[in-house]
Write an enzyme that holds these catalytic residues in place. Structure first.
Site, short mmCIF file in Angstrom:
data_model
loop_
_atom_site.label_atom_id
_atom_site.label_comp_id
_atom_site.label_asym_id
_atom_site.label_seq_id
_atom_site.Cartn_x
_atom_site.Cartn_y
_atom_site.Cartn_z
N LYS A 213 68.74 35.77 26.12
CA LYS A 213 68.19 36.84 26.96
C LYS A 213 67.72 36.31 28.31
O LYS A 213 67.60 35.10 28.51
CB LYS A 213 67.05 37.53 26.21
CG LYS A 213 67.52 38.28 24.96
CD LYS A 213 66.37 38.98 24.27
CE LYS A 213 66.83 39.76 23.06
NZ LYS A 213 65.70 40.45 22.40
N PHE B 21 59.42 51.44 22.83
CA PHE B 21 59.76 50.21 23.55
C PHE B 21 61.10 50.25 24.27
O PHE B 21 61.46 49.31 24.99
CB PHE B 21 59.75 49.01 22.58
CG PHE B 21 60.76 49.12 21.47
CD1 PHE B 21 62.08 48.73 21.65
CD2 PHE B 21 60.38 49.62 20.23
CE1 PHE B 21 63.00 48.84 20.61
CE2 PHE B 21 61.29 49.73 19.19
CZ PHE B 21 62.61 49.33 19.39
N ARG C 212 70.25 33.94 12.14
CA ARG C 212 68.94 34.60 12.17
C ARG C 212 67.83 33.62 11.76
O ARG C 212 66.74 33.64 12.33
CB ARG C 212 68.95 35.85 11.29
CG ARG C 212 69.84 36.94 11.90
CD ARG C 212 69.81 38.23 11.12
NE ARG C 212 68.52 38.88 11.14
CZ ARG C 212 68.03 39.60 12.16
NH1 ARG C 212 68.73 39.73 13.27
NH2 ARG C 212 66.85 40.18 12.07
N THR D 215 61.53 37.97 14.80
CA THR D 215 61.66 38.75 16.03
C THR D 215 60.39 38.65 16.87
O THR D 215 60.45 38.49 18.09
CB THR D 215 61.96 40.22 15.69
OG1 THR D 215 63.17 40.27 14.93
CG2 THR D 215 62.14 41.05 16.96
N ARG E 264 63.01 31.10 18.79
CA ARG E 264 62.00 32.00 19.33
C ARG E 264 60.63 31.32 19.43
O ARG E 264 59.87 31.58 20.37
CB ARG E 264 61.93 33.29 18.51
CG ARG E 264 63.17 34.15 18.76
CD ARG E 264 63.12 35.46 18.03
NE ARG E 264 64.26 36.30 18.36
CZ ARG E 264 64.92 37.03 17.48
NH1 ARG E 264 64.56 37.04 16.20
NH2 ARG E 264 65.94 37.77 17.86
N ASN F 297 61.74 37.84 23.75
CA ASN F 297 61.77 36.86 22.67
C ASN F 297 62.93 35.87 22.77
O ASN F 297 63.20 35.14 21.83
CB ASN F 297 61.73 37.55 21.30
CG ASN F 297 62.95 38.41 21.03
OD1 ASN F 297 63.90 38.43 21.80
ND2 ASN F 297 62.91 39.12 19.92
N HIS G 83 68.81 37.12 20.73
CA HIS G 83 69.18 38.22 19.83
C HIS G 83 70.23 37.69 18.88
O HIS G 83 71.09 36.90 19.27
CB HIS G 83 69.76 39.39 20.62
CG HIS G 83 70.50 40.39 19.76
ND1 HIS G 83 69.85 41.41 19.09
CD2 HIS G 83 71.82 40.49 19.42
CE1 HIS G 83 70.75 42.10 18.38
NE2 HIS G 83 71.94 41.56 18.57
#
Length: 143
Positions: A11, A59, A87, A93, A104, A114, A117
């Site tokens: 991100k 959000f 993951r 998350t 993260r 965070n 993804h």
């Protein structure tokens, strides 16, 4: 175990920290093959389309604003049990709940920012990959 493909986003906040190479190294060290990748700057329409399932949630607008705030790196990763293993590598998350050593925990700034993804299922991965990658842009690696 079955070889799967999963979808990953680095991100804008993690791209801005100049940690793309570090994240890719961690993907490869975890046994993933990177079979597709590109950097792009999402338009508002693209971000709204990708996150359409969240439209109407409190959000959503902030997420779209964040995801269009700078470039992202989208990737397709391949490996055994790729969705769950990716993951696990990302961590929770909410970075406040992410275990030490996860991406993260290391690169997130907040719940929204965070850093990364990852697809939550094989079906989501297929849909997300198709959103960003055209036929022929994902390259099987047999060597």
């Amino acid at each position: 175990m079955a070889i799967e493909r999963t979808f990953s986003i680095i991100k804008p906040n993690a791209v801005a920290k100049n940690v793309i190479g570090s994240i890719f190294s961690r993907f490869e060290a975890a046994g993933f093959k990177i079979v597709g990748t590109k950097m792009l700057h999402l338009t508002v329409e693209q971000a709204r389309g990708f996150y359409a399932e969240h439209e109407g949630r409190p959000f959503f607008d902030g997420l779209v604003e964040f995801m269009t705030s700078g470039p992202i790196v989208v990737s397709v990763l391949e490996g055994e049990n790729a969705v769950q293993r990716h993951r696990d590598l990302l961590g929770a998350t909410n970075p406040a709940n992410a275990l030490a050593g996860t991406l993260r925990a290391d690169y997130a700034d907040s719940f929204t920012e965070n850093g990364t993804h990852g697809s939550d299922s094989v079906e989501s991965a297929a849909r997300e990959i198709a959103f960003f990658f055209a036929e022929g842009e994902v390259c099987p690696r047999t060597r």
